[in-house]
Design an enzyme around this catalytic site. Structure first.
Site, PDB file in Angstrom:
ATOM      1  N   SER A 115       0.831  -1.201   0.000  1.00  0.00           N
ATOM      2  CA  SER A 115       0.000   0.000   0.000  1.00  0.00           C
ATOM      3  C   SER A 115       0.869   1.256   0.000  1.00  0.00           C
ATOM      4  O   SER A 115       2.069   1.215   0.278  1.00  0.00           O
ATOM      5  CB  SER A 115      -0.910   0.015   1.227  1.00  0.00           C
ATOM      6  N   HIS A 116       0.231   2.404  -0.300  1.00  0.00           N
ATOM      7  CA  HIS A 116       0.961   3.679  -0.298  1.00  0.00           C
ATOM      8  C   HIS A 116       1.643   3.934   1.035  1.00  0.00           C
ATOM      9  O   HIS A 116       2.796   4.393   1.084  1.00  0.00           O
ATOM     10  CB  HIS A 116      -0.006   4.831  -0.593  1.00  0.00           C
TER      11      HIS A 116
END
Length: 404
Positions: free
Chosen positions: A363-364
Protein backbone atom coordinates in the site's frame (compact mmCIF):
# COMPACT_ATOMS: atom_id res chain seq x y z
CA UNK A 1 -1.83 18.22 -28.78
CA UNK A 2 -2.94 14.78 -27.52
CA UNK A 3 -0.60 11.78 -27.75
CA UNK A 4 -1.92 8.22 -28.22
CA UNK A 5 -0.94 6.26 -25.13
CA UNK A 6 0.81 3.74 -27.38
CA UNK A 7 3.15 6.53 -28.55
CA UNK A 8 3.84 8.06 -25.14
CA UNK A 9 7.45 8.58 -24.05
CA UNK A 10 8.90 9.77 -20.75
CA UNK A 11 10.28 12.97 -22.28
CA UNK A 12 6.91 14.34 -23.42
CA UNK A 13 4.41 12.45 -21.27
CA UNK A 14 6.08 11.76 -17.90
CA UNK A 15 7.18 8.54 -16.26
CA UNK A 16 3.84 6.80 -15.76
CA UNK A 17 2.56 7.37 -19.28
CA UNK A 18 5.95 6.72 -20.86
CA UNK A 19 6.18 3.33 -19.19
CA UNK A 20 2.64 2.38 -20.22
CA UNK A 21 3.50 3.34 -23.79
CA UNK A 22 6.53 1.05 -23.67
CA UNK A 23 4.36 -1.81 -22.38
CA UNK A 24 1.82 -1.32 -25.18
CA UNK A 25 4.59 -1.27 -27.80
CA UNK A 26 5.84 -4.56 -26.38
CA UNK A 27 2.41 -6.11 -26.91
CA UNK A 28 1.42 -6.23 -23.23
CA UNK A 29 -2.20 -5.66 -22.07
CA UNK A 30 -2.80 -1.99 -21.18
CA UNK A 31 -6.21 -0.23 -21.45
CA UNK A 32 -6.29 2.12 -24.46
CA UNK A 33 -6.18 5.86 -24.08
CA UNK A 34 -4.49 9.16 -24.82
CA UNK A 35 -2.14 11.49 -22.96
CA UNK A 36 -2.43 15.23 -22.45
CA UNK A 37 1.31 15.93 -22.70
CA UNK A 38 3.41 18.17 -20.49
CA UNK A 39 3.34 20.86 -23.20
CA UNK A 40 -0.37 21.42 -22.53
CA UNK A 41 0.33 22.09 -18.86
CA UNK A 42 3.07 24.56 -19.84
CA UNK A 43 0.72 26.33 -22.26
CA UNK A 44 -2.03 26.63 -19.64
CA UNK A 45 0.21 27.89 -16.83
CA UNK A 46 2.95 29.83 -18.61
CA UNK A 47 1.72 33.21 -17.29
CA UNK A 48 1.11 32.14 -13.67
CA UNK A 49 4.70 32.05 -12.29
CA UNK A 50 3.62 29.27 -9.94
CA UNK A 51 6.94 28.79 -8.18
CA UNK A 52 6.99 32.45 -7.11
CA UNK A 53 3.31 32.33 -6.15
CA UNK A 54 3.90 29.24 -3.99
CA UNK A 55 6.95 30.83 -2.36
CA UNK A 56 5.12 34.08 -1.60
CA UNK A 57 1.55 33.03 -0.83
CA UNK A 58 1.77 29.29 -0.22
CA UNK A 59 1.05 26.16 -2.16
CA UNK A 60 -2.71 26.54 -1.69
CA UNK A 61 -2.59 29.79 -3.67
CA UNK A 62 -0.66 28.10 -6.48
CA UNK A 63 -3.16 25.25 -6.51
CA UNK A 64 -6.12 27.65 -6.74
CA UNK A 65 -4.46 29.49 -9.61
CA UNK A 66 -4.05 26.30 -11.62
CA UNK A 67 -7.59 25.16 -10.82
CA UNK A 68 -8.94 28.45 -12.20
CA UNK A 69 -6.77 28.70 -15.30
CA UNK A 70 -8.46 28.41 -18.71
CA UNK A 71 -7.61 25.32 -20.75
CA UNK A 72 -5.71 25.71 -24.04
CA UNK A 73 -8.47 26.60 -26.55
CA UNK A 74 -8.51 23.39 -28.57
CA UNK A 75 -7.94 20.90 -25.74
CA UNK A 76 -11.62 20.28 -24.79
CA UNK A 77 -12.49 19.54 -28.43
CA UNK A 78 -9.52 17.19 -28.77
CA UNK A 79 -10.57 15.36 -25.62
CA UNK A 80 -14.14 15.06 -26.92
CA UNK A 81 -12.83 13.54 -30.17
CA UNK A 82 -10.58 11.12 -28.27
CA UNK A 83 -13.49 9.97 -26.10
CA UNK A 84 -15.62 9.41 -29.20
CA UNK A 85 -12.85 7.31 -30.72
CA UNK A 86 -12.80 5.16 -27.57
CA UNK A 87 -16.59 4.73 -27.78
CA UNK A 88 -17.58 7.25 -25.08
CA UNK A 89 -16.70 4.96 -22.15
CA UNK A 90 -16.11 6.04 -18.58
CA UNK A 91 -12.40 6.79 -18.25
CA UNK A 92 -9.67 6.99 -15.65
CA UNK A 93 -7.84 10.32 -15.52
CA UNK A 94 -4.41 9.87 -13.95
CA UNK A 95 -1.34 11.99 -13.27
CA UNK A 96 2.00 11.48 -15.01
CA UNK A 97 4.34 14.11 -13.62
CA UNK A 98 7.98 14.77 -14.46
CA UNK A 99 9.26 13.55 -11.09
CA UNK A 100 6.78 10.70 -10.57
CA UNK A 101 7.49 6.95 -10.69
CA UNK A 102 11.27 7.30 -10.73
CA UNK A 103 13.89 4.86 -9.48
CA UNK A 104 14.51 7.00 -6.38
CA UNK A 105 10.99 8.10 -5.44
CA UNK A 106 7.70 6.42 -6.27
CA UNK A 107 5.56 9.50 -5.50
CA UNK A 108 3.04 6.94 -4.24
CA UNK A 109 -0.31 8.73 -4.01
CA UNK A 110 1.26 12.17 -4.37
CA UNK A 111 -1.07 13.48 -7.07
CA UNK A 112 -4.79 13.23 -7.72
CA UNK A 113 -6.36 10.68 -10.03
CA UNK A 114 -10.00 10.11 -10.92
CA UNK A 115 -11.99 7.02 -11.88
CA UNK A 116 -15.33 6.58 -13.68
CA UNK A 117 -15.19 10.01 -15.37
CA UNK A 118 -17.64 10.34 -18.26
CA UNK A 119 -18.04 13.07 -20.88
CA UNK A 120 -15.68 15.70 -22.26
CA UNK A 121 -16.57 18.49 -19.77
CA UNK A 122 -15.98 16.23 -16.77
CA UNK A 123 -12.74 14.86 -18.26
CA UNK A 124 -11.52 18.41 -18.96
CA UNK A 125 -12.19 19.36 -15.34
CA UNK A 126 -10.40 16.21 -14.11
CA UNK A 127 -7.32 17.03 -16.22
CA UNK A 128 -7.19 20.51 -14.67
CA UNK A 129 -7.61 19.00 -11.19
CA UNK A 130 -4.68 16.65 -11.83
CA UNK A 131 -2.56 19.63 -12.83
CA UNK A 132 -3.59 21.52 -9.69
CA UNK A 133 -2.59 18.59 -7.48
CA UNK A 134 1.05 19.32 -8.35
CA UNK A 135 0.69 22.11 -5.80
CA UNK A 136 -1.13 20.25 -3.04
CA UNK A 137 0.41 20.12 0.48
CA UNK A 138 1.17 16.40 0.13
CA UNK A 139 2.91 16.92 -3.23
CA UNK A 140 4.92 19.78 -1.74
CA UNK A 141 5.86 17.65 1.28
CA UNK A 142 6.98 14.79 -0.95
CA UNK A 143 9.22 16.97 -3.11
CA UNK A 144 12.65 17.54 -1.65
CA UNK A 145 14.15 20.99 -1.49
CA UNK A 146 16.37 20.33 -4.51
CA UNK A 147 13.54 18.79 -6.57
CA UNK A 148 12.08 20.43 -9.65
CA UNK A 149 11.22 24.03 -8.72
CA UNK A 150 8.42 24.20 -11.31
CA UNK A 151 7.25 20.62 -11.86
CA UNK A 152 5.17 19.73 -14.89
CA UNK A 153 2.49 17.15 -15.43
CA UNK A 154 1.12 15.13 -18.29
CA UNK A 155 -2.26 13.46 -17.74
CA UNK A 156 -3.39 10.01 -18.88
CA UNK A 157 -6.98 9.53 -20.07
CA UNK A 158 -7.71 5.84 -20.58
CA UNK A 159 -10.60 3.44 -20.55
CA UNK A 160 -11.91 2.71 -17.04
CA UNK A 161 -12.00 -0.98 -16.14
CA UNK A 162 -14.84 -2.42 -14.06
CA UNK A 163 -12.53 -4.89 -12.39
CA UNK A 164 -13.78 -7.83 -10.40
CA UNK A 165 -10.38 -8.24 -8.76
CA UNK A 166 -7.47 -5.79 -8.55
CA UNK A 167 -4.16 -5.51 -6.86
CA UNK A 168 -0.48 -4.73 -6.75
CA UNK A 169 2.56 -6.91 -7.28
CA UNK A 170 6.24 -6.42 -6.58
CA UNK A 171 8.48 -8.39 -8.90
CA UNK A 172 12.06 -9.41 -8.18
CA UNK A 173 14.96 -7.91 -10.09
CA UNK A 174 15.61 -10.19 -13.10
CA UNK A 175 19.28 -10.24 -12.11
CA UNK A 176 18.45 -11.50 -8.61
CA UNK A 177 15.61 -14.04 -8.82
CA UNK A 178 13.25 -14.13 -5.88
CA UNK A 179 9.54 -14.38 -5.16
CA UNK A 180 6.92 -12.17 -6.75
CA UNK A 181 4.66 -10.72 -4.04
CA UNK A 182 1.03 -10.11 -5.04
CA UNK A 183 -1.67 -8.36 -3.01
CA UNK A 184 -5.24 -8.71 -4.27
CA UNK A 185 -8.80 -7.93 -3.25
CA UNK A 186 -12.30 -7.61 -4.71
CA UNK A 187 -13.23 -4.62 -6.87
CA UNK A 188 -11.17 -1.61 -7.92
CA UNK A 189 -7.55 -1.07 -6.97
CA UNK A 190 -7.67 2.09 -4.80
CA UNK A 191 -8.95 -0.02 -1.90
CA UNK A 192 -5.58 -1.78 -1.88
CA UNK A 193 -3.16 0.99 -2.80
CA UNK A 194 -4.76 3.35 -0.25
CA UNK A 195 -4.77 0.66 2.43
CA UNK A 196 -8.55 0.73 2.97
CA UNK A 197 -8.75 -3.06 2.92
CA UNK A 198 -6.38 -5.74 4.13
CA UNK A 199 -5.76 -7.81 0.98
CA UNK A 200 -4.92 -11.43 0.27
CA UNK A 201 -1.18 -11.97 -0.19
CA UNK A 202 0.42 -14.44 -2.60
CA UNK A 203 4.12 -15.24 -2.92
CA UNK A 204 5.07 -16.95 -6.17
CA UNK A 205 8.63 -18.26 -6.38
CA UNK A 206 10.73 -18.80 -9.50
CA UNK A 207 9.37 -22.36 -9.80
CA UNK A 208 5.79 -21.03 -9.76
CA UNK A 209 5.07 -22.44 -6.31
CA UNK A 210 2.40 -20.36 -4.59
CA UNK A 211 2.09 -19.55 -0.88
CA UNK A 212 -0.98 -17.59 0.14
CA UNK A 213 -2.39 -15.72 3.13
CA UNK A 214 -6.13 -15.02 2.86
CA UNK A 215 -7.49 -11.90 4.58
CA UNK A 216 -10.91 -10.86 5.83
CA UNK A 217 -11.91 -8.47 3.02
CA UNK A 218 -14.97 -6.61 4.30
CA UNK A 219 -15.38 -3.83 1.71
CA UNK A 220 -14.81 -3.30 -1.99
CA UNK A 221 -14.80 -0.33 -4.35
CA UNK A 222 -16.82 -0.45 -7.58
CA UNK A 223 -18.10 1.92 -10.24
CA UNK A 224 -21.69 3.04 -9.84
CA UNK A 225 -22.65 4.98 -12.97
CA UNK A 226 -20.32 8.01 -13.04
CA UNK A 227 -18.76 7.58 -9.62
CA UNK A 228 -17.12 4.96 -7.46
CA UNK A 229 -18.71 3.67 -4.28
CA UNK A 230 -17.69 1.52 -1.32
CA UNK A 231 -19.95 -1.44 -0.58
CA UNK A 232 -19.80 -4.40 1.72
CA UNK A 233 -18.44 -7.72 0.54
CA UNK A 234 -20.99 -10.53 1.08
CA UNK A 235 -20.13 -12.60 4.13
CA UNK A 236 -19.46 -15.72 2.07
CA UNK A 237 -16.79 -13.96 -0.04
CA UNK A 238 -14.90 -12.10 2.69
CA UNK A 239 -12.58 -14.96 3.56
CA UNK A 240 -12.53 -16.58 0.13
CA UNK A 241 -9.31 -16.25 -1.91
CA UNK A 242 -9.74 -13.77 -4.74
CA UNK A 243 -7.16 -15.62 -6.88
CA UNK A 244 -6.56 -19.31 -7.43
CA UNK A 245 -3.01 -20.57 -7.78
CA UNK A 246 -3.20 -20.60 -11.60
CA UNK A 247 -4.18 -16.92 -11.70
CA UNK A 248 -1.42 -16.01 -9.25
CA UNK A 249 1.11 -17.80 -11.46
CA UNK A 250 -0.20 -15.99 -14.57
CA UNK A 251 0.21 -12.67 -12.79
CA UNK A 252 3.72 -13.51 -11.60
CA UNK A 253 4.80 -14.54 -15.09
CA UNK A 254 3.38 -11.34 -16.54
CA UNK A 255 5.20 -9.38 -13.85
CA UNK A 256 8.48 -11.08 -14.66
CA UNK A 257 7.97 -10.18 -18.34
CA UNK A 258 7.48 -6.52 -17.38
CA UNK A 259 10.56 -6.58 -15.14
CA UNK A 260 12.69 -8.06 -17.92
CA UNK A 261 11.41 -5.44 -20.39
CA UNK A 262 11.98 -2.48 -18.06
CA UNK A 263 15.21 -3.78 -16.55
CA UNK A 264 14.63 -4.07 -12.82
CA UNK A 265 12.25 -4.93 -10.01
CA UNK A 266 8.82 -3.42 -10.64
CA UNK A 267 5.87 -2.19 -8.58
CA UNK A 268 2.90 -3.05 -10.80
CA UNK A 269 -0.77 -2.17 -10.43
CA UNK A 270 -3.10 -4.59 -12.24
CA UNK A 271 -6.77 -5.36 -12.66
CA UNK A 272 -8.70 -8.42 -13.81
CA UNK A 273 -11.92 -8.20 -15.83
CA UNK A 274 -13.19 -11.73 -16.20
CA UNK A 275 -10.21 -13.84 -17.22
CA UNK A 276 -8.27 -10.91 -18.71
CA UNK A 277 -5.48 -9.31 -16.70
CA UNK A 278 -4.67 -5.67 -17.48
CA UNK A 279 -1.63 -3.63 -16.51
CA UNK A 280 -2.44 -0.19 -15.10
CA UNK A 281 0.97 1.02 -13.94
CA UNK A 282 4.57 -0.10 -13.58
CA UNK A 283 7.31 1.76 -11.77
CA UNK A 284 10.66 0.81 -10.24
CA UNK A 285 10.56 -0.64 -6.74
CA UNK A 286 12.17 2.03 -4.56
CA UNK A 287 12.41 -0.06 -1.38
CA UNK A 288 11.56 -3.74 -0.98
CA UNK A 289 9.14 -4.85 1.75
CA UNK A 290 10.35 -7.12 4.56
CA UNK A 291 10.14 -10.87 3.90
CA UNK A 292 7.23 -12.76 5.40
CA UNK A 293 8.12 -13.71 8.98
CA UNK A 294 8.03 -17.38 10.00
CA UNK A 295 4.57 -18.58 10.94
CA UNK A 296 4.48 -18.21 14.72
CA UNK A 297 2.16 -16.63 17.29
CA UNK A 298 3.01 -13.09 18.35
CA UNK A 299 4.68 -12.78 21.76
CA UNK A 300 2.24 -12.58 24.67
CA UNK A 301 0.75 -9.10 24.92
CA UNK A 302 1.87 -8.04 21.44
CA UNK A 303 -0.36 -7.06 18.54
CA UNK A 304 0.39 -8.68 15.17
CA UNK A 305 0.01 -7.41 11.63
CA UNK A 306 1.73 -7.40 8.27
CA UNK A 307 5.40 -6.32 8.18
CA UNK A 308 5.51 -3.20 6.04
CA UNK A 309 8.85 -1.48 6.61
CA UNK A 310 11.93 -2.69 8.48
CA UNK A 311 13.25 -1.23 11.69
CA UNK A 312 12.28 -0.84 15.32
CA UNK A 313 11.02 2.30 17.04
CA UNK A 314 9.71 3.13 20.51
CA UNK A 315 7.58 6.14 21.31
CA UNK A 316 4.16 7.39 22.42
CA UNK A 317 1.21 5.98 20.48
CA UNK A 318 -0.68 8.80 18.80
CA UNK A 319 -4.21 7.79 17.80
CA UNK A 320 -5.20 9.75 14.69
CA UNK A 321 -8.76 9.33 13.43
CA UNK A 322 -8.61 11.95 10.68
CA UNK A 323 -7.04 15.21 9.50
CA UNK A 324 -8.53 17.01 12.50
CA UNK A 325 -6.04 15.14 14.68
CA UNK A 326 -2.96 15.99 12.60
CA UNK A 327 -2.07 18.90 14.87
CA UNK A 328 -1.65 16.50 17.82
CA UNK A 329 1.18 14.58 16.14
CA UNK A 330 4.69 15.38 17.33
CA UNK A 331 8.11 14.23 16.08
CA UNK A 332 8.89 10.78 17.44
CA UNK A 333 5.27 9.74 17.87
CA UNK A 334 4.04 6.32 16.73
CA UNK A 335 1.20 7.07 14.29
CA UNK A 336 -1.74 4.70 14.88
CA UNK A 337 -4.67 5.00 12.47
CA UNK A 338 -7.20 3.02 10.48
CA UNK A 339 -5.35 3.63 7.19
CA UNK A 340 -3.40 6.45 5.62
CA UNK A 341 -4.56 8.03 2.41
CA UNK A 342 -2.12 10.20 0.43
CA UNK A 343 -3.08 13.34 2.36
CA UNK A 344 -1.33 11.82 5.37
CA UNK A 345 2.07 11.70 3.65
CA UNK A 346 3.46 14.77 5.50
CA UNK A 347 2.95 12.96 8.83
CA UNK A 348 5.23 10.15 7.72
CA UNK A 349 8.09 12.65 7.59
CA UNK A 350 7.92 13.37 11.33
CA UNK A 351 6.65 10.22 13.08
CA UNK A 352 8.93 7.41 14.25
CA UNK A 353 6.70 4.59 12.95
CA UNK A 354 3.23 3.88 11.60
CA UNK A 355 0.64 1.26 12.60
CA UNK A 356 -2.59 0.81 10.63
CA UNK A 357 -5.71 -1.28 11.18
CA UNK A 358 -6.05 -2.17 7.49
CA UNK A 359 -3.76 -2.40 4.49
CA UNK A 360 -0.88 -4.47 3.17
CA UNK A 361 2.84 -4.22 2.56
CA UNK A 362 2.34 -2.86 -0.98
CA UNK A 363 0.00 0.00 0.00
CA UNK A 364 0.96 3.68 -0.30
CA UNK A 365 1.49 3.95 3.46
CA UNK A 366 3.98 1.08 3.48
CA UNK A 367 5.81 2.30 0.36
CA UNK A 368 6.23 5.84 1.73
CA UNK A 369 7.30 4.46 5.13
CA UNK A 370 10.04 2.42 3.46
CA UNK A 371 11.17 5.47 1.48
CA UNK A 372 11.26 7.50 4.72
CA UNK A 373 13.13 4.70 6.55
CA UNK A 374 10.60 4.29 9.37
CA UNK A 375 9.06 1.02 10.62
CA UNK A 376 5.51 0.16 9.57
CA UNK A 377 3.10 -2.58 10.59
CA UNK A 378 -0.13 -2.85 8.59
CA UNK A 379 -3.45 -4.56 9.14
CA UNK A 380 -3.46 -4.74 12.95
CA UNK A 381 -7.12 -5.37 13.87
CA UNK A 382 -8.45 -2.98 16.50
CA UNK A 383 -5.14 -1.16 16.96
CA UNK A 384 -6.81 2.19 17.61
CA UNK A 385 -8.82 0.78 20.51
CA UNK A 386 -6.19 -1.60 21.86
CA UNK A 387 -3.34 0.94 22.08
CA UNK A 388 -4.03 3.78 24.54
CA UNK A 389 -3.27 7.24 23.22
CA UNK A 390 0.05 8.44 24.64
CA UNK A 391 1.13 5.02 25.91
CA UNK A 392 4.69 3.97 25.06
CA UNK A 393 4.80 1.23 22.42
CA UNK A 394 7.52 -0.50 20.41
CA UNK A 395 7.00 -1.23 16.72
CA UNK A 396 9.01 -3.94 14.94
CA UNK A 397 8.48 -3.54 11.23
CA UNK A 398 10.36 -6.70 10.32
CA UNK A 399 8.29 -9.08 12.44
CA UNK A 400 5.02 -7.17 12.13
CA UNK A 401 4.50 -6.78 15.88
CA UNK A 402 3.57 -3.92 18.21
CA UNK A 403 4.43 -4.28 21.89
CA UNK A 404 2.64 -2.06 24.46
Amino acid sequence: MLVPLADATVDTCGGKAGTLGALIRAGLPVPPGVVVPRAAYRAATRDLDLARLAAGQGFAAARRAVAATPMPPNLPDLLAHALATLGHPPVAVRSSATNEDTATASAAGRHDSFLAVRGAPAVTDAVRACWASLWSPRAAAYRSTDDTASPEMAVIVQRHLDAGVSGVMFTPDPAHPGPTVIEASWGLGPSIVEGRVTPDTYRVDARDTVARSVADKRTRLDRHEDRVAVREVPAGARNRPVLDDAAAVRLARLGRTVAALLGGAQDIEWAAVGDTIWLLQARPVTATPPPAPPAAPAPTGSLAGTPGSRGTATGPARIVRGPGDFGRVRPGDILVCRFTDPAWTPLLRIVAAVVTETGGALSHAAIVAREQGIPAVLGVPGAMDRLPDGATVTVDGATGTVRP
